[in-house]
Design an enzyme around this catalytic site. Structure first.
Site, PDB file in Angstrom:
ATOM      1  N   LYS A  47       0.832  -1.310   0.091  1.00 31.75           N
ATOM      2  CA  LYS A  47      -0.091   0.017   0.025  1.00 31.75           C
ATOM      3  C   LYS A  47       0.970   1.231   0.015  1.00 31.75           C
ATOM      4  O   LYS A  47       0.430   2.209  -0.522  1.00 31.75           O
ATOM      5  CB  LYS A  47      -1.159   0.000   1.245  1.00 31.75           C
ATOM      6  CG  LYS A  47      -2.012  -1.003   1.241  1.00 31.75           C
ATOM      7  CD  LYS A  47      -2.679  -1.278  -0.125  1.00 31.75           C
ATOM      8  CE  LYS A  47      -3.615  -2.392  -0.193  1.00 31.75           C
ATOM      9  NZ  LYS A  47      -4.294  -2.635  -1.652  1.00 31.75           N
ATOM     10  N   ARG A 104       3.355  13.474 -14.741  1.00 33.81           N
ATOM     11  CA  ARG A 104       3.080  13.460 -15.996  1.00 33.81           C
ATOM     12  C   ARG A 104       2.028  14.550 -16.446  1.00 33.81           C
ATOM     13  O   ARG A 104       1.233  14.708 -17.236  1.00 33.81           O
ATOM     14  CB  ARG A 104       2.332  11.872 -16.446  1.00 33.81           C
ATOM     15  CG  ARG A 104       3.073  10.827 -16.397  1.00 33.81           C
ATOM     16  CD  ARG A 104       2.443   9.546 -16.756  1.00 33.81           C
ATOM     17  NE  ARG A 104       2.112   9.644 -18.057  1.00 33.81           N
ATOM     18  CZ  ARG A 104       1.014   9.051 -18.499  1.00 33.81           C
ATOM     19  NH1 ARG A 104       0.096   8.981 -17.868  1.00 33.81           N
ATOM     20  NH2 ARG A 104       0.836   9.083 -20.028  1.00 33.81           N
ATOM     21  N   LYS A 159      -1.047  14.689 -14.806  1.00 34.28           N
ATOM     22  CA  LYS A 159      -2.363  14.146 -15.116  1.00 34.28           C
ATOM     23  C   LYS A 159      -3.132  14.713 -13.960  1.00 34.28           C
ATOM     24  O   LYS A 159      -3.673  13.941 -13.345  1.00 34.28           O
ATOM     25  CB  LYS A 159      -2.211  12.852 -15.322  1.00 34.28           C
ATOM     26  CG  LYS A 159      -1.633  12.364 -16.542  1.00 34.28           C
ATOM     27  CD  LYS A 159      -2.321  12.595 -17.911  1.00 34.28           C
ATOM     28  CE  LYS A 159      -1.567  11.991 -19.028  1.00 34.28           C
ATOM     29  NZ  LYS A 159      -2.430  12.359 -20.383  1.00 34.28           N
ATOM     30  N   GLN A 189      -6.663  13.266 -12.763  1.00 32.85           N
ATOM     31  CA  GLN A 189      -6.815  11.995 -12.078  1.00 32.85           C
ATOM     32  C   GLN A 189      -6.651  12.141 -10.719  1.00 32.85           C
ATOM     33  O   GLN A 189      -6.842  11.197  -9.902  1.00 32.85           O
ATOM     34  CB  GLN A 189      -5.839  11.016 -12.822  1.00 32.85           C
ATOM     35  CG  GLN A 189      -6.330  10.729 -14.365  1.00 32.85           C
ATOM     36  CD  GLN A 189      -5.199   9.878 -15.186  1.00 32.85           C
ATOM     37  OE1 GLN A 189      -4.138  10.222 -15.235  1.00 32.85           O
ATOM     38  NE2 GLN A 189      -5.736   8.698 -15.395  1.00 32.85           N
ATOM     39  N   HIS A 212      -8.275   7.724  -0.927  1.00 32.83           N
ATOM     40  CA  HIS A 212      -8.437   6.434  -1.029  1.00 32.83           C
ATOM     41  C   HIS A 212      -6.973   5.724  -0.469  1.00 32.83           C
ATOM     42  O   HIS A 212      -6.511   4.807   0.180  1.00 32.83           O
ATOM     43  CB  HIS A 212      -8.838   5.999  -2.515  1.00 32.83           C
ATOM     44  CG  HIS A 212      -8.644   4.454  -2.505  1.00 32.83           C
ATOM     45  ND1 HIS A 212      -9.271   3.403  -1.839  1.00 32.83           N
ATOM     46  CD2 HIS A 212      -7.690   3.667  -3.341  1.00 32.83           C
ATOM     47  CE1 HIS A 212      -9.051   2.075  -2.341  1.00 32.83           C
ATOM     48  NE2 HIS A 212      -8.204   2.429  -3.296  1.00 32.83           N
ATOM     49  N   THR A 215     -14.438  -0.265 -11.810  1.00 37.93           N
ATOM     50  CA  THR A 215     -15.209   0.360 -10.961  1.00 37.93           C
ATOM     51  C   THR A 215     -16.108  -0.572 -10.233  1.00 37.93           C
ATOM     52  O   THR A 215     -16.326  -0.507  -8.701  1.00 37.93           O
ATOM     53  CB  THR A 215     -15.735   1.686 -11.318  1.00 37.93           C
ATOM     54  OG1 THR A 215     -14.850   2.518 -11.960  1.00 37.93           O
ATOM     55  CG2 THR A 215     -16.390   2.437 -10.029  1.00 37.93           C
TER      56      THR A 215
END
Length: 284
Positions: free
Chosen positions: A141, A154, A156, A159, A167, A226
């Site tokens: 984890k 990157r 991004k 995201q 999470h 998902t």
């Protein structure tokens, strides 16, 4: 199964303290939670002697992905990191499969059931094996925090949602709690669906790294990933609910309440993500 009976009896007495009825200082409370009610077998394992290591790692993670990382990348071009992502996704997928097998064969193929299996501190080889695999899950984890680091490098940023960051952070912390206080018994069952889903999920991410053609092929399957995560959370909640029953795990109720709250929060956020990402598009 050979069990150190002294440890078992001592552990059975470790219930939630009534701190208000004791003249306990801050250090006494710290000693109680860090030493007295924790599993002594894991106390000298890396990052398990106290909560400071995991706390610093998560603070560094949050600081980088929420502030220092974007600040560093502000005037820089995004990195491709294709080879890095391919190696990373293969490693996490294989690692999750290995942990799944390790946990499965450390009790669930012999004496553990899916019912209320009390956590017992034991020097039995099978029990120690289970504790080690729970520790390896914790390490996995921590490795999975790299997901967000890659997104930052990157650029991004779309995201890096609250769901994603929360999470990853809370899962790493929950894995530390499991290893520190209950690396055995019924608390290990949730590792199995989690690792199974992660094998599939990171294989999907691996395919997504292989170019636009592959992305078009696997794109319709994204919503099923998902769905698998939602199914996983339902399985985890049903199983963990047993620990809330009066006759089940009386000394581990706080852990059960914490897990149930986090599962409910995660389920709500994942179902909201699913609704916004797939159901709304379908209606439009």
């Amino acid at each position: 199964m050979s069990i150190d009976m002294y440890k078992v009896k001592s552990q059975c007495k470790k219930c939630l303290p009534n701190l208000s009825s004791k003249n306990m200082g801050i250090m006494d409370i710290y000693h109680y939670f860090n030493t007295e009610i924790s599993d002594p077998r894991v106390s000298d394992w890396p990052l398990m002697s106290n909560p400071f290591g995991i706390t610093l790692i998560l603070l560094a993670y949050l600081s980088f992905v929420l502030y220092f990382g974007p600040l560093y990348m502000n005037d820089r071009k995004p990195h491709a990191l294709i080879k890095t992502m391919i190696c990373y996704n293969i490693s996490v997928s294989i690692g999750s499969a290995v942990i799944f097998y390790g946990v499965l064969t450390s009790g669930y193929t012999t004496h553990l059931s899916t019912g209320c299996e009390p956590f017992v501190i034991s020097d039995d080889p099978m029990s120690l094996s289970m504790a080690r695999w729970v520790w390896w899950l914790f390490i996995m984890k921590l490795i999975e925090l790299v997901d967000t680091v890659i997104f930052v490098l990157r650029k991004k940023y779309n995201q890096i949602s609250f769901l994603h960051v929360y999470h990853h952070a809370i899962t790493a912390f929950s894995a530390w709690l499991s290893c520190k206080y209950a690396p055995g018994g019924m608390w290990t069952f949730v590792i199995l669906p989690n690792c199974a889903v992660h094998v599939i999920m990171y294989m999907y991410y691996l395919c997504a790294c292989l170019g636009s053609k592959m992305q078009k092929i696997i794109s319709p399957w994204k919503k099923y990933i998902t769905r698998l995560q939602l199914i996983q959370l339902v399985i985890m909640s049903v199983h963990t609910f047993q620990a809330l029953l009066p006759s089940c795990e009386p000394t581990r109720k706080p852990l059960a309440y914490f897990y149930m709250v986090q599962i409910v929060i995660m389920f709500y956020m994942f179902i909201d993500y699913y609704r916004k990402s797939y159901l709304r598009k379908k209606i439009e």
